[in-house]
Design a protein around this motif. Sequence first.
Motif, mmCIF file in Angstrom:
data_model
loop_
_atom_site.group_PDB
_atom_site.id
_atom_site.type_symbol
_atom_site.label_atom_id
_atom_site.label_comp_id
_atom_site.label_asym_id
_atom_site.label_seq_id
_atom_site.Cartn_x
_atom_site.Cartn_y
_atom_site.Cartn_z
ATOM 1 N N GLU A 69 0.823 -1.234 -0.138
ATOM 2 C CA GLU A 69 -0.022 0.007 -0.229
ATOM 3 C C GLU A 69 0.922 1.398 -0.228
ATOM 4 O O GLU A 69 1.607 1.171 0.766
ATOM 5 N N ASP A 70 0.559 2.211 -1.103
ATOM 6 C CA ASP A 70 1.777 3.365 -1.022
ATOM 7 C C ASP A 70 1.250 4.542 -0.077
ATOM 8 O O ASP A 70 2.194 5.077 0.136
ATOM 9 N N ASP A 71 0.199 4.638 0.352
ATOM 10 C CA ASP A 71 -0.149 5.659 1.353
ATOM 11 C C ASP A 71 0.129 5.283 2.786
ATOM 12 O O ASP A 71 -0.201 4.129 3.359
ATOM 13 N N GLU A 72 1.494 5.622 3.037
ATOM 14 C CA GLU A 72 2.054 5.178 4.311
ATOM 15 C C GLU A 72 1.343 5.125 5.474
ATOM 16 O O GLU A 72 1.290 4.236 6.467
ATOM 17 N N LEU A 94 -2.277 5.050 6.019
ATOM 18 C CA LEU A 94 -2.980 3.725 5.780
ATOM 19 C C LEU A 94 -2.479 2.556 5.999
ATOM 20 O O LEU A 94 -2.859 1.570 6.688
ATOM 21 N N ARG A 95 -1.143 2.477 5.221
ATOM 22 C CA ARG A 95 -0.557 1.091 5.510
ATOM 23 C C ARG A 95 -0.113 0.804 6.775
ATOM 24 O O ARG A 95 -0.183 -0.203 7.402
ATOM 25 N N ASP A 128 -2.946 -2.644 -3.106
ATOM 26 C CA ASP A 128 -3.544 -1.477 -3.461
ATOM 27 C C ASP A 128 -3.379 -1.927 -4.826
ATOM 28 O O ASP A 128 -2.612 -2.281 -5.254
ATOM 29 N N LYS A 162 -12.234 1.086 -0.916
ATOM 30 C CA LYS A 162 -11.892 2.329 0.251
ATOM 31 C C LYS A 162 -13.194 3.162 -0.048
ATOM 32 O O LYS A 162 -13.695 3.278 -1.051
#
Length: 121
Positions: free
Chosen positions: A8-11, A13-14, A52, A102
């Motif tokens: 997941e690229d959104d830190e 959220l990850r 993602d 999401k």
Amino acid sequence: MARILLAEDDEGLRTFLAASLRNAGHQVADVGDGLLAERLLDEGPYDLLLADVVMPGLDGVELARRAAERQPGLRIVFITGFAAVALQGRDRHRLGARVLSKPFHLRELVQEVEAVLAQAS
């Protein structure tokens, strides 16, 4: 306990997703892009790939294709806000993947992961 590879690229959220899955008793390797996730495939086997769809480096669908080639039977769940646009039905069905759209509650994520893993048993 399952071994989960989370891409997941959104830190932010990850971090939340990984913590939630760890609190549920799973071992989680988490990375911010598809290319890093692909490198971690060699450290498997994993029980589940949670990816993602839209990420830098390598998108989640291509990551899932490569992961499924390396580890047949790997369970796959895509997390995305763009499921209808970015994920063709054929790809999802061929990979046996599920899609979690999401936004979702962390409880929904854990429930989906548990359901997918239960199918593998």
